[in-house]
Design a protein around this motif. Structure first.
Motif, PDB file in Angstrom:
ATOM      1  N   THR A  74       0.792  -1.225   0.000  1.00  0.00           N
ATOM      2  CA  THR A  74       0.000   0.000   0.000  1.00  0.00           C
ATOM      3  C   THR A  74       0.824   1.274   0.000  1.00  0.00           C
ATOM      4  O   THR A  74       0.264   2.350  -0.046  1.00  0.00           O
ATOM      5  N   ASP A  75       2.115   1.176   0.060  1.00  0.00           N
ATOM      6  CA  ASP A  75       2.970   2.367   0.121  1.00  0.00           C
ATOM      7  C   ASP A  75       3.432   2.713  -1.291  1.00  0.00           C
ATOM      8  O   ASP A  75       3.741   1.839  -2.078  1.00  0.00           O
ATOM      9  N   ARG A  76       3.515   3.980  -1.607  1.00  0.00           N
ATOM     10  CA  ARG A  76       3.989   4.338  -2.951  1.00  0.00           C
ATOM     11  C   ARG A  76       5.492   4.123  -3.089  1.00  0.00           C
ATOM     12  O   ARG A  76       6.018   4.139  -4.179  1.00  0.00           O
ATOM     13  N   TYR A  77       6.197   3.904  -1.970  1.00  0.00           N
ATOM     14  CA  TYR A  77       7.599   3.516  -1.990  1.00  0.00           C
ATOM     15  C   TYR A  77       7.653   2.030  -1.650  1.00  0.00           C
ATOM     16  O   TYR A  77       7.463   1.656  -0.496  1.00  0.00           O
ATOM     17  N   PRO A  78       7.893   1.162  -2.623  1.00  0.00           N
ATOM     18  CA  PRO A  78       7.764  -0.279  -2.395  1.00  0.00           C
ATOM     19  C   PRO A  78       8.752  -0.896  -1.412  1.00  0.00           C
ATOM     20  O   PRO A  78       8.467  -1.914  -0.809  1.00  0.00           O
ATOM     21  N   LYS A  79       9.918  -0.290  -1.191  1.00  0.00           N
ATOM     22  CA  LYS A  79      10.920  -0.790  -0.244  1.00  0.00           C
ATOM     23  C   LYS A  79      11.096  -2.307  -0.318  1.00  0.00           C
ATOM     24  O   LYS A  79      10.668  -3.038   0.574  1.00  0.00           O
ATOM     25  N   PRO A  80      11.728  -2.812  -1.368  1.00  0.00           N
ATOM     26  CA  PRO A  80      11.876  -4.261  -1.527  1.00  0.00           C
ATOM     27  C   PRO A  80      12.771  -4.887  -0.460  1.00  0.00           C
ATOM     28  O   PRO A  80      13.741  -4.283  -0.012  1.00  0.00           O
ATOM     29  N   VAL A  81      12.397  -6.109  -0.064  1.00  0.00           N
ATOM     30  CA  VAL A  81      13.173  -6.872   0.916  1.00  0.00           C
ATOM     31  C   VAL A  81      13.227  -8.337   0.492  1.00  0.00           C
ATOM     32  O   VAL A  81      12.349  -8.821  -0.223  1.00  0.00           O
ATOM     33  N   LEU A  82      14.269  -9.020   0.950  1.00  0.00           N
ATOM     34  CA  LEU A  82      14.337 -10.471   0.804  1.00  0.00           C
ATOM     35  C   LEU A  82      13.827 -11.070   2.099  1.00  0.00           C
ATOM     36  O   LEU A  82      14.288 -10.705   3.185  1.00  0.00           O
ATOM     37  N   SER A  83      12.877 -11.976   1.985  1.00  0.00           N
ATOM     38  CA  SER A  83      12.291 -12.576   3.180  1.00  0.00           C
ATOM     39  C   SER A  83      12.574 -14.076   3.177  1.00  0.00           C
ATOM     40  O   SER A  83      13.668 -14.485   3.549  1.00  0.00           O
ATOM     41  N   SER A  84      11.641 -14.876   2.757  1.00  0.00           N
ATOM     42  CA  SER A  84      11.768 -16.341   2.819  1.00  0.00           C
ATOM     43  C   SER A  84      13.099 -16.815   2.245  1.00  0.00           C
ATOM     44  O   SER A  84      13.491 -16.424   1.158  1.00  0.00           O
ATOM     45  N   GLY A  85      13.788 -17.651   2.995  1.00  0.00           N
ATOM     46  CA  GLY A  85      15.044 -18.231   2.544  1.00  0.00           C
ATOM     47  C   GLY A  85      16.271 -17.432   2.927  1.00  0.00           C
ATOM     48  O   GLY A  85      17.328 -18.002   3.191  1.00  0.00           O
ATOM     49  N   TRP A  86      16.145 -16.118   2.961  1.00  0.00           N
ATOM     50  CA  TRP A  86      17.299 -15.268   3.254  1.00  0.00           C
ATOM     51  C   TRP A  86      17.853 -15.500   4.663  1.00  0.00           C
ATOM     52  O   TRP A  86      19.055 -15.647   4.862  1.00  0.00           O
ATOM     53  N   ILE A  87      16.971 -15.511   5.680  1.00  0.00           N
ATOM     54  CA  ILE A  87      17.420 -15.643   7.067  1.00  0.00           C
ATOM     55  C   ILE A  87      18.116 -16.992   7.268  1.00  0.00           C
ATOM     56  O   ILE A  87      19.141 -17.074   7.943  1.00  0.00           O
ATOM     57  N   GLU A  88      17.597 -18.033   6.653  1.00  0.00           N
ATOM     58  CA  GLU A  88      18.245 -19.348   6.747  1.00  0.00           C
ATOM     59  C   GLU A  88      19.662 -19.286   6.169  1.00  0.00           C
ATOM     60  O   GLU A  88      20.606 -19.803   6.758  1.00  0.00           O
ATOM     61  N   PHE A  89      19.808 -18.620   5.020  1.00  0.00           N
ATOM     62  CA  PHE A  89      21.130 -18.467   4.416  1.00  0.00           C
ATOM     63  C   PHE A  89      22.063 -17.708   5.367  1.00  0.00           C
ATOM     64  O   PHE A  89      23.192 -18.127   5.612  1.00  0.00           O
ATOM     65  N   ALA A  90      21.587 -16.586   5.910  1.00  0.00           N
ATOM     66  CA  ALA A  90      22.412 -15.761   6.802  1.00  0.00           C
ATOM     67  C   ALA A  90      22.842 -16.548   8.035  1.00  0.00           C
ATOM     68  O   ALA A  90      24.001 -16.470   8.454  1.00  0.00           O
ATOM     69  N   LYS A  91      21.938 -17.332   8.602  1.00  0.00           N
ATOM     70  CA  LYS A  91      22.273 -18.129   9.786  1.00  0.00           C
ATOM     71  C   LYS A  91      23.237 -19.255   9.438  1.00  0.00           C
ATOM     72  O   LYS A  91      24.176 -19.528  10.189  1.00  0.00           O
ATOM     73  N   THR A  92      23.026 -19.913   8.313  1.00  0.00           N
ATOM     74  CA  THR A  92      23.907 -21.001   7.888  1.00  0.00           C
ATOM     75  C   THR A  92      25.330 -20.506   7.695  1.00  0.00           C
ATOM     76  O   THR A  92      26.295 -21.193   8.019  1.00  0.00           O
ATOM     77  N   ARG A  93      25.483 -19.291   7.200  1.00  0.00           N
ATOM     78  CA  ARG A  93      26.798 -18.706   6.956  1.00  0.00           C
ATOM     79  C   ARG A  93      27.324 -17.934   8.166  1.00  0.00           C
ATOM     80  O   ARG A  93      28.385 -17.341   8.107  1.00  0.00           O
ATOM     81  N   SER A  94      26.549 -17.911   9.262  1.00  0.00           N
ATOM     82  CA  SER A  94      26.915 -17.184  10.488  1.00  0.00           C
ATOM     83  C   SER A  94      27.245 -15.719  10.190  1.00  0.00           C
ATOM     84  O   SER A  94      28.202 -15.161  10.732  1.00  0.00           O
ATOM     85  N   LEU A  95      26.445 -15.104   9.337  1.00  0.00           N
ATOM     86  CA  LEU A  95      26.685 -13.708   8.980  1.00  0.00           C
ATOM     87  C   LEU A  95      26.332 -12.791  10.148  1.00  0.00           C
ATOM     88  O   LEU A  95      25.400 -13.054  10.904  1.00  0.00           O
ATOM     89  N   LYS A  96      27.094 -11.722  10.271  1.00  0.00           N
ATOM     90  CA  LYS A  96      26.931 -10.744  11.346  1.00  0.00           C
ATOM     91  C   LYS A  96      26.809  -9.341  10.748  1.00  0.00           C
ATOM     92  O   LYS A  96      27.106  -9.122   9.579  1.00  0.00           O
ATOM     93  N   VAL A  97      26.420  -8.396  11.595  1.00  0.00           N
ATOM     94  CA  VAL A  97      26.369  -6.993  11.193  1.00  0.00           C
ATOM     95  C   VAL A  97      27.752  -6.582  10.679  1.00  0.00           C
ATOM     96  O   VAL A  97      28.767  -6.904  11.295  1.00  0.00           O
TER      97      VAL A  97
END
Length: 121
Positions: free
Chosen positions: A59-82
């Motif tokens: 509903t926002d005119r600024y779509p602000k794309p994000v990666l959701s499903s699958g991304w967090i699993e990848f980040a955790k598997t690779r132990s990614l940090k800030v």
């Protein structure tokens, strides 16, 4: 030859909830008009395939794309940090329906008091 899409230094939100995608790269995800998400394939440098979803606000005119499903699993598997970094590249576009991306991750580590980057994960 893969074409560089974007590189991003990861924030706390990117690691814990969803990864924000640069707005200027939204077009690459080929989300059909009238829809707000699309699943796509991602292959890491080890040849492992992942499925991610790119979503936009409905509903926002600024779509602000994000990666959701699958991304967090990848980040955790690779132990990614800030502060770590991911690079996405377009590997193949077999058609409007099939987007295939490549992903590489690098971790920033301290070694003998110096900050260095690991080879791609």
């Amino acid at each position: 030859m893969p074409k560089h899409l974007f590189k991003k230094k990861l924030s706390k939100t990117d690691i814990e909830y969803r990864m924000a995608v640069p707005m200027k790269r939204l077009h690459a995800f080929q989300i059909p008009e009238g829809e707000h998400s699309k699943d796509f394939g991602v292959t890491d440098i080890h040849g492992k395939r992942w499925r991610f979803r790119c979503c936009t606000r409905k509903t926002d005119r600024y779509p602000k794309p994000v990666l959701s499903s699958g991304w967090i699993e990848f980040a955790k598997t690779r132990s990614l940090k800030v502060g770590d970094e991911v690079t996405f590249s377009v590997v193949d576009t077999k058609g409007a329906e099939d987007l295939e991306l490549g992903i590489q991750a690098r971790k920033k580590i301290k070694l003998f008091g110096e900050e260095i980057w690991t080879p791609p994960l």
